[in-house]
Motif scaffolding. Structure first.
Motif, PDB file in Angstrom:
ATOM      1  N   LYS A   2       0.829  -1.207   0.000  1.00  0.00           N
ATOM      2  CA  LYS A   2       0.000   0.000   0.000  1.00  0.00           C
ATOM      3  C   LYS A   2       0.862   1.255   0.000  1.00  0.00           C
ATOM      4  N   THR A   4       1.421   5.433   0.796  1.00  0.00           N
ATOM      5  CA  THR A   4       1.101   6.288   1.947  1.00  0.00           C
ATOM      6  C   THR A   4       1.051   7.754   1.557  1.00  0.00           C
ATOM      7  N   ALA A  23      -8.117   6.550   1.318  1.00  0.00           N
ATOM      8  CA  ALA A  23      -8.334   5.291   2.051  1.00  0.00           C
ATOM      9  C   ALA A  23      -9.242   4.373   1.232  1.00  0.00           C
ATOM     10  N   GLY A  26      -7.495   2.416  -1.282  1.00  0.00           N
ATOM     11  CA  GLY A  26      -6.535   1.410  -0.817  1.00  0.00           C
ATOM     12  C   GLY A  26      -5.206   1.967  -0.331  1.00  0.00           C
ATOM     13  N   TRP A  27      -5.169   3.282  -0.034  1.00  0.00           N
ATOM     14  CA  TRP A  27      -3.933   3.891   0.471  1.00  0.00           C
ATOM     15  C   TRP A  27      -3.913   3.874   2.001  1.00  0.00           C
ATOM     16  N   GLN A  28      -2.712   4.072   2.554  1.00  0.00           N
ATOM     17  CA  GLN A  28      -2.547   4.328   3.997  1.00  0.00           C
ATOM     18  C   GLN A  28      -2.413   5.833   4.188  1.00  0.00           C
ATOM     19  N   ASN A  45     -11.007   3.774  10.727  1.00  0.00           N
ATOM     20  CA  ASN A  45     -10.486   3.145   9.503  1.00  0.00           C
ATOM     21  C   ASN A  45      -9.071   2.615   9.778  1.00  0.00           C
ATOM     22  N   ASP A  47      -6.673   1.915   7.971  1.00  0.00           N
ATOM     23  CA  ASP A  47      -5.602   2.465   7.127  1.00  0.00           C
ATOM     24  C   ASP A  47      -5.312   3.935   7.433  1.00  0.00           C
ATOM     25  N   ILE A  48      -6.048   4.522   8.363  1.00  0.00           N
ATOM     26  CA  ILE A  48      -5.825   5.940   8.698  1.00  0.00           C
ATOM     27  C   ILE A  48      -5.285   6.037  10.122  1.00  0.00           C
ATOM     28  N   LYS A  49      -4.119   6.691  10.256  1.00  0.00           N
ATOM     29  CA  LYS A  49      -3.560   6.907  11.593  1.00  0.00           C
ATOM     30  C   LYS A  49      -3.483   8.404  11.859  1.00  0.00           C
ATOM     31  N   PHE A  72       4.741   3.644   8.661  1.00  0.00           N
ATOM     32  CA  PHE A  72       4.302   3.223   7.322  1.00  0.00           C
ATOM     33  C   PHE A  72       5.462   2.831   6.399  1.00  0.00           C
TER      34      PHE A  72
END
Ligand SMILES: NC(=O)c1ccc[n+]([C@@H]2O[C@H](COP(=O)([O-])OP(=O)(O)OC[C@H]3O[C@@H](n4cnc5c(N)ncnc54)[C@H](OP(=O)(O)O)[C@@H]3O)[C@@H](O)[C@H]2O)c1
Length: 273
Positions: A2, A4, A23, A26-28, A45, A47-49, A72
């Motif tokens: 993935k 970022t 997101a 399909g991304w971080q 989510n 994939d989301i920080k 990441f």
């Protein structure tokens, strides 16, 4: 693997819509914001920080870039989005008001790019996208300081494009017209101290009324997010992406006219002398 994206000002508006858009693709996302409390729709989510970052604080920019790379492994795209509006006459702006506008909209971007560049150079790839504005290309009355930051950002980006190409880093500018976000509300500051009467009040009121009248043509934050996604992934050398029908129309008109005709047209539209 993935990819970022690192976003500043992801708490609301364009930044948040972009976090959710990427997101869904399909991304971080390293979603950075001044205050990370709440934001359950982003936090839920996987994939989301969320990271606490204030672009005016060099230490926080340094630490969060480091943390995001540790989490990441890469920063494929940097989106410099954090910023706020400032309206009103130049004459009444305090030194602090001027400094804060530049510190956020322009110096904040410079700080973030400087921290991310060694990461992208090591990766040998990356895309940097600066959110400017149609107001980074065309000027309106009573927005001089905001324009100074966004024109500055546009020039910075155009020059950096040459500088970064040899390292495989693409430089992009996304210039929105009006967007339906918190920008015209909590993110809009004024140069006029509270309660103070100025020589410009009548003209400021006319300009403000005209801006409010144009809100029907504004874009959604989701539309701007899609344009940002295209800029991040189209793989081209294109520098500028006008975002929104109003921005496209205004820029086309500006290019067709000489400066004096454009100045007269704007004065007329706003009902100024
Ligand atoms: N909306 C428009 O009509 C329009 C048009 C052209 C360009 N733009 C540009 O688009 C960008 C995003 O604005 P928006 O429309 O999405 O408005 P918004 O919803 O008000 O978002 C502005 C974001 O910038 C953040 N921010 C402000 N100062 C910051 C700082 N010191 N450090 C970190 N983050 C900070 C805000 O964070 P907090 O939540 O902490 O306040 C918020 O997340 C801005 O650069 C703006 O100039 C907007």
């Amino acid at each position: 693997m993935k990819k970022t994206i690192f976003i500043t000002g992801a708490s609301t508006g364009i930044g948040k819509a972009t976090a959710l858009f990427f997101a869904a693709k399909g991304w971080q996302i390293a979603a950075t914001m001044r205050n990370t409390a709440g934001h359950d729709d982003l936090r839920s989510n996987p994939d989301i920080k969320l990271y606490a970052l204030d672009v005016t604080d060099v230490g926080s920019v340094h630490n969060v870039v480091k943390a995001a790379v540790a989490d990441f492994g890469a920063i494929d795209v940097l989106l410099n989005n954090a910023g706020y509006g400032l309206v009103g006459p130049l004459e009444t702006a305090s030194a602090d008001t001027v400094l804060k506008q530049f510190d956020t909209n322009l110096f904040g971007v410079i700080r973030t790019i400087q921290e991310v560049l060694p990461v992208m150079k090591k990766q040998k790839h990356g895309v940097i996208i600066n959110i400017t504005s149609i107001g980074g290309l065309v000027a309106f009355p009573f927005n001089s300081l905001y324009h100074a930051t966004k024109f500055g950002l546009d020039g910075l980006s155009e020059s950096l494009k040459y500088e970064l190409k040899p390292f495989g880093i693409q430089m992009k500018v996304v210039a929105p017209g009006g967007v339906i976000t918190d920008f015209a509300g909590r993110s809009l500051h004024t140069t006029i101290p509270a309660g103070q009467k100025t020589d410009y009040d009548n003209d400021v009121a006319k300009v403000w009324a005209a801006f409010e009248g144009g809100a029907a043509n504004y874009s959604t934050a989701e539309l701007i997010a899609e344009i940002i996604y295209n800029a991040a992934t189209d793989g081209t050398d294109r520098l500028r992406y006008l975002a929104g029908k109003d921005a496209e129309a205004l820029y086309a008109a500006w290019k067709q006219m000489d400066n004096e005709s454009f100045f007269n047209m704007v004065n007329e539209r706003f009902g100024l002398a």
